[in-house]
Design a protein around this motif. Structure first.
Motif, PDB file in Angstrom:
ATOM      1  N   THR A 282      19.011   3.837  -2.549  1.00  0.00           N
ATOM      2  CA  THR A 282      18.394   5.147  -2.780  1.00  0.00           C
ATOM      3  C   THR A 282      17.386   5.443  -1.675  1.00  0.00           C
ATOM      4  O   THR A 282      17.058   4.583  -0.855  1.00  0.00           O
ATOM      5  N   ASP A 283      16.858   6.676  -1.705  1.00  0.00           N
ATOM      6  CA  ASP A 283      15.797   7.065  -0.787  1.00  0.00           C
ATOM      7  C   ASP A 283      14.414   6.894  -1.416  1.00  0.00           C
ATOM      8  O   ASP A 283      13.428   7.396  -0.875  1.00  0.00           O
TER       9      ASP A 283
ATOM     10  N   TYR B 221      12.967  -7.733   3.523  1.00  0.00           N
ATOM     11  CA  TYR B 221      14.316  -7.649   4.087  1.00  0.00           C
ATOM     12  C   TYR B 221      14.602  -6.189   4.404  1.00  0.00           C
ATOM     13  O   TYR B 221      14.050  -5.295   3.754  1.00  0.00           O
ATOM     14  N   ASP B 222      15.514  -5.954   5.337  1.00  0.00           N
ATOM     15  CA  ASP B 222      16.019  -4.593   5.537  1.00  0.00           C
ATOM     16  C   ASP B 222      17.149  -4.369   4.529  1.00  0.00           C
ATOM     17  O   ASP B 222      18.322  -4.640   4.803  1.00  0.00           O
TER      18      ASP B 222
ATOM     19  N   GLN C  65      11.797  -1.234   5.882  1.00  0.00           N
ATOM     20  CA  GLN C  65      11.653   0.159   6.305  1.00  0.00           C
ATOM     21  C   GLN C  65      10.595   0.907   5.496  1.00  0.00           C
ATOM     22  O   GLN C  65      10.148   1.985   5.900  1.00  0.00           O
ATOM     23  N   LYS C  66      10.217   0.377   4.351  1.00  0.00           N
ATOM     24  CA  LYS C  66       9.194   0.991   3.500  1.00  0.00           C
ATOM     25  C   LYS C  66       8.514  -0.122   2.703  1.00  0.00           C
ATOM     26  O   LYS C  66       8.715  -0.225   1.488  1.00  0.00           O
ATOM     27  N   PRO C  67       7.716  -0.939   3.363  1.00  0.00           N
ATOM     28  CA  PRO C  67       7.206  -2.165   2.740  1.00  0.00           C
ATOM     29  C   PRO C  67       6.211  -1.948   1.609  1.00  0.00           C
ATOM     30  O   PRO C  67       6.142  -2.777   0.697  1.00  0.00           O
ATOM     31  N   GLN C  68       5.396  -0.893   1.677  1.00  0.00           N
ATOM     32  CA  GLN C  68       4.444  -0.575   0.605  1.00  0.00           C
ATOM     33  C   GLN C  68       3.671  -1.825   0.134  1.00  0.00           C
ATOM     34  O   GLN C  68       3.753  -2.240  -1.025  1.00  0.00           O
ATOM     35  N   PRO C  69       2.865  -2.428   1.017  1.00  0.00           N
ATOM     36  CA  PRO C  69       2.202  -3.690   0.666  1.00  0.00           C
ATOM     37  C   PRO C  69       1.269  -3.598  -0.540  1.00  0.00           C
ATOM     38  O   PRO C  69       1.180  -4.558  -1.323  1.00  0.00           O
ATOM     39  N   ASP C  70       0.571  -2.488  -0.717  1.00  0.00           N
ATOM     40  CA  ASP C  70      -0.325  -2.371  -1.876  1.00  0.00           C
ATOM     41  C   ASP C  70       0.470  -2.327  -3.183  1.00  0.00           C
ATOM     42  O   ASP C  70       0.054  -2.900  -4.200  1.00  0.00           O
TER      43      ASP C  70
END
Length: 305
Positions: free
Chosen positions: A263-264, A251-252, A209-214
């Motif tokens: 957490t958010d 993973y989710d 949901q928030k992969p943030q690849p960098d």
């Protein structure tokens, strides 16, 4: 063909008697007090130490500790580091402690930092993935959790959830995942066991949901300075999951009830160290965990996240 698990009946979930049989076979193999609590106590002059809960099992009682930076300021973003969600994953616990001991102070001007170094102390002592109720804490981070380890950690973190920027959860993938823990899981749930290929080295699990690849790439790059990054298998996967980039799968975490989903925080990652490799040592596994946390924080500072 693999041998049937010695507890329970094939294709039938465990009953209470089977869980009790499993529990009766577990043994204390090392000391949470000697290995972990004594180290935490040594941080008292430089950090705030909080006992955030107590696990009370039939023959064992465990105080749970959080370590916080003392220069706590509400305007600063908060960083969460967790270890020992699976108590048997040793470098997660000792990597969290090593980060506090050697590195956390240098980031205090930028961040509020919380470290929960050993969420599952019974699992640490018995070298176990589950808690005494045969529950996996790392599938139990959700409301009304059946695992006290998860519930107490969530309650504490929620009280400090203001401005949460990043969560790094420290884990290992071991040979015993296939030899013991996955067969036990299949037996407990009355399902067919499917082992996975154990990656030979360090890798990360990001959040779909928030992969943030960098961000993940920066962490892997820093870890590669101290230990081996796991190559993908012949199918381009790690533990059966397609590779997102070198050394990273997703993973989710929220849907699966994983610690990294509690957490958010917009930046989250779960580390996975392979302690059973030919080139692995207890120290370079710990070094990899510390490098992951530092790589995450250095990225956030550099990008003014």
């Amino acid at each position: 063909m693999s041998k049937p698990y010695p507890i329970g009946e094939a294709n039938k979930p465990w009953q209470a008697s089977h869980k009790q049989q499993w529990l009766s076979q577990q043994q204390i193999k090392r000391s949470y007090t000697n290995d972990v609590v004594t180290q935490i106590q040594q941080f008292a002059d430089s950090f705030t130490i909080i006992e955030y809960g107590m696990l009370e099992y039939a023959q064992h009682t465990y105080p749970l500790f959080a370590i916080k930076t003392k220069d706590w300021q509400d305007h600063k973003p908060t960083i969460l580091v967790t270890g020992g969600v699976h108590g048997y994953e040793t470098s997660g616990v000792h990597g969290a402690l090593a980060f506090v001991r050697d590195s956390a102070k240098q980031y205090e001007t930028h961040f509020n930092i919380i470290v929960l170094p050993c969420i599952s102390p019974w699992g640490y002592e018995t070298i176990n993935r589950w808690n005494p109720d045969a529950i996996d804490p790392n599938r139990s981070f959700y409301k009304n959790s059946p695992a006290n380890e998860s519930r107490l950690a969530m309650d504490f973190v929620q009280a400090h959830n203001h401005n949460m920027l990043c969560h790094v959860d420290l884990h290992e993938t071991t040979d015993t995942d296939n030899s013991e823990f996955r067969p036990a899981l299949a037996a407990r749930d009355g399902i067919e066991n499917h082992n996975w290929n154990i990656p030979d080295g360090f890798y990360l699990v990001g959040h779909t949901q928030k992969p943030q690849p960098d961000f993940q790439k920066a962490v892997i790059t820093n870890v590669a300075k101290v230990t081996q990054i796991a190559p993908a298998d012949e199918a381009g996967k790690l533990i059966g999951v397609p590779l997102e980039q070198f050394g990273v799968i997703n993973y989710d975490g929220t849907a699966l009830g994983l610690c990294m989903g509690m957490t958010d925080a917009p930046y989250v990652t779960t580390t996975e160290v392979y302690p059973d490799g030919a080139a692995a040592t207890p120290q370079n596994c710990i070094d990899g965990q510390v490098a992951a946390v530092k790589g995450a924080l250095d990225y956030l500072i550099e990008h003014n996240a």
